[in-house]
Write an enzyme that holds these catalytic residues in place. Structure first.
Site, PDB file in Angstrom:
ATOM      1  N   HIS A 266       0.828  -1.206   0.000  1.00 33.68           N
ATOM      2  CA  HIS A 266       0.000   0.000   0.000  1.00 33.68           C
ATOM      3  C   HIS A 266       0.867   1.262   0.000  1.00 33.68           C
ATOM      4  O   HIS A 266       1.878   1.322   0.700  1.00 33.68           O
ATOM      5  CB  HIS A 266      -0.896   0.038   1.248  1.00 33.68           C
ATOM      6  CG  HIS A 266      -2.067  -0.891   1.186  1.00 33.68           C
ATOM      7  ND1 HIS A 266      -1.951  -2.249   1.366  1.00 33.68           N
ATOM      8  CD2 HIS A 266      -3.385  -0.646   0.967  1.00 33.68           C
ATOM      9  CE1 HIS A 266      -3.142  -2.807   1.268  1.00 33.68           C
ATOM     10  NE2 HIS A 266      -4.028  -1.850   1.014  1.00 33.68           N
ATOM     11  N   ASN A 297       8.035  -4.576   3.449  1.00 34.24           N
ATOM     12  CA  ASN A 297       6.624  -4.271   3.644  1.00 34.24           C
ATOM     13  C   ASN A 297       6.160  -4.653   5.050  1.00 34.24           C
ATOM     14  O   ASN A 297       5.386  -3.915   5.682  1.00 34.24           O
ATOM     15  CB  ASN A 297       5.799  -5.022   2.588  1.00 34.24           C
ATOM     16  CG  ASN A 297       4.318  -4.717   2.684  1.00 34.24           C
ATOM     17  OD1 ASN A 297       3.912  -3.597   2.970  1.00 34.24           O
ATOM     18  ND2 ASN A 297       3.498  -5.730   2.461  1.00 34.24           N
TER      19      ASN A 297
END
Length: 423
Positions: A266, A297
């Site tokens: 994201h 991440n």
């Protein structure tokens, strides 16, 4: 205008006469001042209600928008997309009304055109007796015709109006019309549209600028505060999905990430928007996603996102701008190259680095700026986040974006924080 009406009326009367077996005559008188049109239909139906209905029908379908002869010819050939253009609803409806109007013409119709000044005897004659209802129906028909025409034009602009209400310019693959170029009179250069414009998206939880070459975003801006961080939104109810607002040529798909070895990372974090289930769901569009190293991440980058949320609890607002970077590096031949991997059949670009710029609005009115860059590779999560602070100028030069000039337009009380330096 009167000549056109006259020829159309004579043609209709001649057709009606042919259908009834005897000629029809239409009297048309020219006058440079005022014109009054009345119709009466006899002798089969002499009632004023019948006259009113037929007057309304004729005024609406013949005077306002006459039926073109092209409707009776074969349909047009298919367009560039291979699909024949469908006739417009008003024209198709008028074509369907032709048999009915021909049947009505057998009622031995006589059209009378009374011409005179507004204060003359013809005007007074129109308003008398059995002409009252036809005169009123004529005005009603003309008014409804104008209203329906305006409505059809409004329907044609419906999509444009919806887009006009967006706070940002929508994405377009090519400009439909020739827009005016600032400072240039060369409008002919845009005769066939523009091949692309800045592709902005304004969603519930963020504003995004899309890069169709990389199949990801150039930048994403979101606003964090105490209200946006609280709520009952459930991440498990969200699924990664293609962004249908992006042309299929420039769109990433879930299949591109499958088996690539990269996470769907994201840019605007889902956990930043618990205040609304829709706002959280919007963060799962693949236009808000970039290929990210799984270790990064889930560890160091996740820590940076958590830190951004912690700052929002102690400040009035925190504006977060996140995006990818594609930085050059020196190869064995001593030359600098920009190299990056692509994944999937759509060649989704894998960034070499990611940046995150935090703009803190303090209760005192002071603005604080923090800018971070992390490589898109495994990063030891024990490394303090301050080690990834960089001068904002380095991100502006590498990304082609500008932050400081825009901030200084709002305030002169700016403090930029970098590693080991506060100013």
């Amino acid at each position: 205008m009167l000549r056109g009406w006259e020829s159309g009326t004579r043609g209709w009367a001649a057709g009606a006469g042919a259908g009834a077996g005897r000629p029809r005559e239409v009297a048309v008188v020219s006058h440079p001042r005022k014109y009054f049109c009345t119709f009466s239909f006899e002798p089969l139906c002499r009632g004023p209600s019948f006259n009113a209905v037929l007057s309304f029908v004729l005024i609406k379908w013949f005077l306002c928008t006459p039926v073109p002869q092209t409707l009776l010819s074969p349909p047009p050939p298919p367009g560039p997309g291979g699909v024949a253009a469908a006739p417009r609803r008003p024209l198709a409806l008028k074509a369907a009304m032709l048999p009915l109007l021909r049947a009505l013409s057998s009622c031995q119709a006589t059209a009378r055109l009374s011409v005179g000044r507004s204060c003359g005897p013809s005007a007074r004659t129109m308003l008398r007796g059995r002409w009252l209802l036809p005169g009123a129906s004529l005005a009603l028909g003309a008014g409804l015709g104008a209203a329906l025409t305006a409505r059809r034009r409004a329907e044609g602009r419906e999509a444009e109006g919806l887009l006009g209400r967006l706070p940002v310019v929508p994405a377009v693959a090519a400009a439909a019309g020739p827009p005016a170029l600032p400072g240039s009179g060369r409008t002919e250069l845009t005769k066939y549209g523009l091949p692309g414009l800045a592709q902005l998206r304004s969603r519930e939880s963020y504003v995004l600028c899309y890069d169709p070459r990389s199949r990801s975003a150039l930048w994403v801006i979101e606003q964090l505060n105490r209200e946006t961080l609280s709520g009952t939104s459930d991440r498990a109810a969200c699924d990664f999905q293609e962004d249908d607002s992006v042309h299929e040529y420039h769109r990433a798909t879930n299949a591109d990430y499958r088996g690539s070895g990269f996470d769907r990372g994201h840019l605007a974090a889902a956990a930043n928007h618990k205040w609304s289930q829709k706002a959280m769901r919007d963060t799962f569009y693949l236009s808000n996603i970039a290929p990210q190293d799984p270790h990064l991440n889930q560890n160091a980058w996740n820590n940076l996102e958590k830190y951004s949320r912690s700052l929002a609890k102690n400040n009035k607002n925190v504006y977060v701008c996140t995006g990818p970077l594609y930085l050059p590096r020196m190869e064995a031949d001593g030359k600098m190259y920009v190299k990056y991997q692509v994944i999937g059949k759509n060649n989704v670009a894998v960034p070499t680095h990611f940046f995150k710029v935090l703009i803190l609005e303090k209760e005192s009115g002071e603005i604080e700026l923090r800018s971070y860059v992390m490589p898109n590779s495994p990063v030891d999560e024990k490394i303090p986040l301050e080690r990834f602070l960089v001068p904002i100028e380095s991100i502006e030069r590498a990304s082609g974006l500008l932050f400081v000039p825009n901030i200084l337009k709002r305030t002169g009380n700016l403090k930029a924080i970098t590693a080991g330096n506060k100013r």
